[in-house]
Design an enzyme around this catalytic site. Structure first.
Site, PDB file in Angstrom:
ATOM      1  N   HIS A   1     -22.173 -11.104 -38.972  1.00  0.00           N
ATOM      2  CA  HIS A   1     -22.193 -12.121 -40.033  1.00  0.00           C
ATOM      3  C   HIS A   1     -20.820 -12.782 -40.150  1.00  0.00           C
ATOM      4  O   HIS A   1     -19.807 -12.226 -39.722  1.00  0.00           O
ATOM      5  CB  HIS A   1     -22.552 -11.471 -41.378  1.00  0.00           C
ATOM      6  CG  HIS A   1     -21.637 -10.339 -41.690  1.00  0.00           C
ATOM      7  ND1 HIS A   1     -20.366 -10.541 -42.156  1.00  0.00           N
ATOM      8  CD2 HIS A   1     -21.789  -9.014 -41.509  1.00  0.00           C
ATOM      9  CE1 HIS A   1     -19.773  -9.370 -42.272  1.00  0.00           C
ATOM     10  NE2 HIS A   1     -20.605  -8.419 -41.884  1.00  0.00           N
TER      11      HIS A   1
ATOM     12  N   ASP B   1     -20.642  -5.746 -37.547  1.00  0.00           N
ATOM     13  CA  ASP B   1     -19.559  -5.297 -36.662  1.00  0.00           C
ATOM     14  C   ASP B   1     -19.868  -3.951 -36.012  1.00  0.00           C
ATOM     15  O   ASP B   1     -19.710  -3.764 -34.813  1.00  0.00           O
ATOM     16  CB  ASP B   1     -18.229  -5.232 -37.430  1.00  0.00           C
ATOM     17  CG  ASP B   1     -18.336  -4.486 -38.761  1.00  0.00           C
ATOM     18  OD1 ASP B   1     -19.456  -4.062 -39.149  1.00  0.00           O
ATOM     19  OD2 ASP B   1     -17.289  -4.321 -39.429  1.00  0.00           O
TER      20      ASP B   1
END
Ligand SMILES: *[C@@H]1O[C@H](CO)[C@@H](O)[C@H](O)[C@H]1NC(C)=O
Ligand SMILES: *[C@@H]1O[C@H](CO)[C@@H](O)[C@H](O)[C@H]1NC(C)=O
Ligand SMILES: *[C@@H]1O[C@H](CO)[C@@H](O)[C@H](O)[C@H]1NC(C)=O
Ligand SMILES: *[C@@H]1O[C@H](CO)[C@@H](O)[C@H](O)[C@H]1NC(C)=O
Ligand SMILES: *[C@@H]1O[C@H](CO)[C@@H](O)[C@H](O)[C@H]1NC(C)=O
Ligand SMILES: *[C@@H]1O[C@H](CO)[C@@H](O)[C@H](O)[C@H]1NC(C)=O
Length: 469
Positions: free
Chosen positions: A74, A328
Site C-alpha cells: 500500500h 511490506d
C-alpha cells in the site's frame, strides 16, 4: 617582433578567447556522504526508488516485456494505532505551557499531524507524498511502461488483499493504469487476509513459526538514541526524554512526511542518528519478516512458486498483466524465498554492518513494489532468442543471484525455473497448513471479471485495522 613569434602570439590569443567560457563538468564529482534521509527510516516514510547497480531499467533493444507480475505494498500511510499510542505517550512529556528552545524551538508552533485517531492505519491523502497519490501515479507510470500489454478492450483482473488501505491503493493504481476505462475494464478481486485461506492468499502466514526468538528480543533502541535524548534534555531542562522517546519521535518524523510536504522533526536528529534508526528498521524486517526468520522463505515460496507457473505458461495462457496489492511483510518473504538480498551472515545485533544488502528503505519503503518481468528476446551476438526473466525492485533491476547471462543481465527462463524449483521450501509441510485449508495459490487462474468491487461502497470505518471482507 619576428613574424613567427607574432604568429604564435596571435594563435595563443585566439586559443585563450576560444576557451574563455569555462566548460562545465559533464558529471558532478560529489556524492555528499552518499546520504539521503529517504534511505534511513526503513519502511516508515515516503517511497523512493531503489539505488540500482546501474543496469538500465528499460530492457535492451533486442527484447520486449511480454508478461508482468507485480506485488505492491500500500501507499504512504499514517502510523498504526500501536505506534500512535507510543508517539502520543512521548508527546505527553511536552508541556504546552513551556517555550521550547534549541533544536526544538519550532515545536511551539507545531501540531501533531494525526488530529483524529480514526486516521491511524489509513492511507494518507494530503501533501506531495500522499499514499493515494502514490497509487495513482504508479498506475499512470505503469500504463506508460506496460500499456502495450493491454489491447484496450479486455477486462483485466487485479488482486488486493482484504485490508482497507491496500484495497484503496489497488483502486487508485487501477484508476491510474486504466484511466477513463477503469470503471469498465478493471476487475478488482479482493482476497481475504484470513489465515484460513492457507496458500490461496496474498498474505499467507506460517501456522508453525518456530524461529521468532530474535525478533521477539529486539529492543528498538540504539546507543545513539541516548545521545539525542541527552542533547534535547540539555537544551530544555524541563524535558525528560529517554531513548525510547527518541525512537518514537524519529518514527513520528518519518511518518510526518507521508502527510505533509516537510517535517521539522527530521532535522532534530543528526545524520548519524538516522543511520542508527534505519538499522533498527533493518533488524526488524530481517528477523521478523525476512530471511532472519527461517519460516519466512516457506511463506514467500507460495508467491514465488505460483509466479513461476505463470512465467512458464506465458501471456497467452492466462493474461500478460498480474497486478497484486498487499503489505511490506508479504513482499520480504518472497525475496527471502528467491534468495534475493539475503546477506551471507545474519545481521549483527551489536553493531551496524556497513554495506549491508538488507537495507529496508531500498526494499519496502511505503509504496514499495516487486515486479517480475518476462522478456521475449531476439537472438543477439551474445544470447539466444527466447524467454528471459528480470526482477525489478522499486524500479531498479536486481540481478537474480548468479544468473545474469541474458540480455540486460536477465536470467534465461529455463535456468530461472531450475534454480527457483531447487531452492523453494515446502510451505504446506514446513508451515503445517491444516488439512482443510487451501494448499496452493489458485486465484490467478480462478478470478471474477466483475467490476463491482472497483469502488468503495459505504463509509470508511474508523481505524482501518479490520480486514474489509
Ligand atoms: C550514492 O552513490 C550512488 C553511486 O555509487 C548513487 O547512484 C546514489 O545516487 C548515491 N546516493 C546518494 C543519496 O547520494
Ligand atoms: C476506453 O475509454 C475511451 C474514452 O472514454 C473510450 O473511447 C473507449 O471506448 C474505452 N474502451 C473500452 C474498451 O471501453
Ligand atoms: C468471486 O465472487 C464470488 C461471489 O461474490 C466470491 O465468493 C469469490 O470469493 C470471488 N472470487 C475472487 C477470487 O474474488
Ligand atoms: C522511557 O520512559 C517511558 C515512560 O515515559 C518508559 O515507559 C520507558 O520504559 C522508558 N525507556 C527506558 C529505556 O527506560
Ligand atoms: C506450485 O504451484 C503449482 C500451481 O501453480 C501448484 O500446483 C503446486 O502445488 C505448487 N507447489 C508448491 C510446492 O506449492
Ligand atoms: C452497496 O451495498 C449495499 C449493502 O451492502 C447494497 O444494498 C447496495 O446495492 C450496494 N451498492 C452498490 C452500488 O453496489
Amino acid at each position: 617582433m619576428p613574424i613567427l613569434s607574432s604568429l604564435i602570439c596571435a594563435l595563443s590569443i585566439t586559443g585563450a578567447v576560444g576557451s574563455s567560457v569555462p566548460k562545465a563538468k559533464q558529471f558532478s564529482q560529489e556524492f555528499r556522504d552518499n546520504y539521503s534521509i529517504l534511505k534511513h527510516y526503513g519502511g516508515n516514510g515516503p517511497y523512493s526508488e531503489r539505488r540500482s547497480d546501474g543496469i538500465a531499467r528499460d530492457p535492451p533493444a533486442s527484447c520486449a516485456v511480454d508478461q508482468v507480475i507485480m506485488i505492491k505494498r500500500h501507499g504512504e500511510r499514517y502510523p498504526s494505532p500501536a505506534l500512535g499510542a507510543g508517539i502520543e505517550s512521548t508527546l505527553s512529556k511536552f508541556d504546552p505551557k513551556i517555550t521550547y528552545t534549541g533544536d526544538l524551538s519550532f515545536f511551539n508552533d507545531w501540531s501533531y499531524y494525526v488530529p483524529n485517531k480514526c486516521l491511524y492505519n489509513a492511507e494518507t491523502s494530503s501533501g506531495p507524498y500522499a499514499g493515494l497519490l502514490d497509487g495513482y501515479t504508479h498506475g499512470t507510470e505503469y500504463r506508460d511502461r506496460y500499456g502495450h500489454l493491454w489491447d484496450g478492450d479486455a477486462i483485466v483482473p487485479m488482486w488486493s488483499s482484504g485490508y482497507g488501505r491496500v484495497i484503496e491503493t489497488a483502486r487508485k493504481f487501477g484508476e491510474g493504469f486504466f484511466g477513463y476505462n477503469y470503471s469498465t475494464n478493471a476487475a478488482l478481486n479482493i482476497i481475504s487476509e484470513s489465515e484460513r485461506m492457507g496458500a490461496n492468499s496474498l498474505t499467507p502466514v506460517c501456522y508453525a513459526d518456530r524461529d521468532t526468538a530474535t525478533c521477539d528480543g529486539l529492543t528498538n533502541t540504539m546507543p545513539q538514541f541516548k545521545v539525542a535524548a541527552e542533547r534535547l534534555n540539555a537544551q530544555n531542562p524541563e524535558l525528560k526524554l529517554n531513548e525510547t522517546d527518541v525512537y518514537y519521535l524519529m518514527s513520528m518524523a518519518s511518518f510526518e512526511l507521508n502527510a505533509r510536504a516537510s517535517s521539522e522533526w527530521i532535522n532534530v536528529f543528526t545524520q548519524d542518528e538516522w543511520v542508527s534508526f534505519g538499522y533498527v528498521q533493518d533488524l526488524n524486517y530481517y528477523y521478523c519478516a525476512g530471511p532472519g526468520d527461517k519460516s519466512m522463505s516457506a511463506v514467500g515460496s507460495v508467491y514465488a512458486n505460483a509466479s513461476l507457473t505463470l512465467l512458464n505458461e506465458g501471456p497467452e495462457k492466462t493474461s500478460p498483466l498480474f497486478f497484486n496489492f498487499a503489505h511490506d511483510t508479504n513482499i520480504t518473504p518472497i525475496l527471502a524465498a528467491l534468495g534475493l538480498l539475503t546477506p551471507d551472515e545474519d545481521l549483527p545485533l551489536d553493531r551496524i554492518p556497513f554495506g549491508n544488502p538488507y537495507s529496508t528503505s531500498d526494499i519496502v519503503p511505503q509504496g514499495g513494489h516487486f515486479t517480475i518481468e518476462r522478456l521475449s528476446c531476439d537472438k543477439t551476438a551474445a544470447s539466444e532468442a527466447g524467454s528471459y526473466v528480470r526482477l525489478v525492485l522499486n524500479e531498479a533491476v536486481v540481478p537474480f543471484n548468479k544468473c545474469t547471462s541474458g540480455p540486460g543481465y536477465s536470467c534465461p527462463l529455463e535456468e530461472y525455473s531450475t534454480i527457483v524449483k531447487g531452492i523453494l521450501p515446502d510451505y504446506v509441510g514446513q508451515c503445517k497448513v491444516p488439512h482443510k485449508d487451501p494448499k496452493s495459490l489458485k486465484f490467478w487462474w480462478n478470478y471474477n471479471s466483475t467490476t463491482e468491487l472497483n469502488y468503495r461502497n459505504g463509509s470508511v470505518p474508523c481505524q482501518e485495522a479490520e480486514a474489509e471482507r
